[in-house]
Design an enzyme around this catalytic site. Structure first.
Site, short mmCIF file in Angstrom:
data_model
loop_
_atom_site.label_atom_id
_atom_site.label_comp_id
_atom_site.label_asym_id
_atom_site.label_seq_id
_atom_site.Cartn_x
_atom_site.Cartn_y
_atom_site.Cartn_z
N LYS A 112 0.83 -1.21 0.00
CA LYS A 112 0.00 0.00 0.00
C LYS A 112 0.87 1.25 0.00
O LYS A 112 0.57 2.23 -0.69
CB LYS A 112 -0.93 0.01 1.22
N LYS A 195 -7.59 -16.55 -11.54
CA LYS A 195 -8.43 -16.17 -10.42
C LYS A 195 -9.37 -15.03 -10.78
O LYS A 195 -8.94 -14.04 -11.36
CB LYS A 195 -7.53 -15.75 -9.26
N LYS A 198 -11.72 -8.72 -8.19
CA LYS A 198 -12.21 -7.38 -8.46
C LYS A 198 -11.14 -6.51 -9.12
O LYS A 198 -11.40 -5.86 -10.13
CB LYS A 198 -12.62 -6.76 -7.13
#
Ligand code: TRP
Length: 330
Positions: A112, A195, A198
């Protein structure tokens, strides 16, 4: 006694087929056999500063989708994280024994920090302590988590151990990661990747309109077709068969397998069938979702009752932890 199982999901938008076949379907089954807590981690979503309306809408969508898929608020405890202030108190207390070195070393934090260098906030750093508080506040035994969350769970165990050691108590249990074993079906994406996710942008959402599903499936990656009988399938074709296996009848799967093996497969037919079967599968879910979304009174009732049940369990823990740490009334 039955195990306490707890699962949290960040409120970042609609659920897709991968969420359903990966975990949700198993939650629906498990809720009857265990003491289950399912919550929506809206505080955790704040670390990336979402727009307030989007945040609220996302919480609502997941809540409605959970209900539409069969999580029963009469059976499990279904709640929104921010409705349980005890979590925040435990988070503060746990933070006193969580060290900068270990928090800044987690993979999720480093990732992040790299992705949003302009917003490396303290919430991001202490994300694992908040997650530990979510889990420890109900003294959960089992936490179904994906690979990407295992490090956070390891930290939770470490915090629990450390707390017990520092205060000379056997208070927190160390929660274990729970994977569904055989029951876990990994749903691939429509883009040939392994996979459905989102962030990969390759999802069929549970509440997509039929037309949208049709379009997404028809665009799935294929090729010229097999060149020799009984050849192995490339991954992106195997993916379509994996999807077919979860939504279609065994006869349908056999039919297309035979066509593949005899080099007579027509991808257009396969995709049409797959789209129709996904639509047949998701339509009742979407209809229930729409009903629930429009029923503000029901949603209010469910969240208030969920918060009440969750707080009952959480407040007991916080009371005891405060006491252990020396915070008590005069
Ligand atoms: N961090 C989890 C995720 O991103 C969500 C989460 C928050 C969670 N609190 C939790 C998961 C507690 C399990 C238990 O997927």
């Amino acid at each position: 006694m039955a195990d306490t199982v707890l699962s949290g999901i960040r409120s970042t938008g609609h659920l897709h087929l991968g969420n359903y076949f990966g975990a949700l379907r198993n939650f629906v089954r498990m809720q009857h056999e265990n003491r289950c807590f399912f919550f929506i981690a809206d505080y955790h979503s704040l670390t990336t500063h979402p727009d307030p309306k989007a945040l609220h809408d996302n919480v609502k969508d997941i809540l409605c989708e959970y209900l539409a898929c069969g999580l029963d608020p009469e059976v499990a405890t279904l709640y929104v994280q921010s409705d349980v202030p005890e979590t925040v108190e435990l988070y503060l207390l746990l933070n006193m024994h969580a060290y900068l070195g270990e928090l800044s070393k987690t993979v999720s934090f480093k990732e992040k920090a790299r992705k949003q260098p302009e917003n490396v906030n303290a919430g991001l750093l202490t994300y694992p302590t908040l997650m530990a508080a979510d889990i420890l506040v109900h003294r959960a035994d089992k936490v179904p988590v994906g690979k990407d969350q295992e490090q956070h769970l390891e930290l939770t165990r470490r915090f629990a151990r450390r707390f017990n050691g520092l205060y000379g108590v056997e208070y927190f249990k160390e929660p274990t990661a729970y994977n569904f074993g055989e029951e876990l079906i990994k749903i691939p994406g429509l883009d040939g990747s392994g996979k459905m996710g989102k962030s990969e942008g390759n999802c069929v959402y549970l509440c997509d309109e039929p037309k949208v599903i049709q379009k997404k499936v028809m665009k799935a990656l294929t090729d010229q077709g097999p060149t020799a009988p009984n050849s192995p399938k490339p991954d992106y074709i195997e993916n379509l068969f994996t999807l077919l296996k979860v939504v279609s009848t065994p006869d349908t799967v056999d039919y297309f397998n035979d066509k593949w093996n005899s080099c007579e497969i027509r991808y257009g037919d396969l995709k049409k069938q797959l789209a129709a079967d996904i639509i047949a599968f998701t339509t009742p879910i979407r209809e229930r979702y729409l009903d629930i979304c429009n029923n503000e009174e029901y949603l209010h009732k469910v969240t208030v009752a969920g918060a009440e049940k969750a707080r009952e369990s959480a407040s007991k823990t916080v009371r005891e932890v405060r006491e252990i740490m020396g915070i008590k009334p005069f």
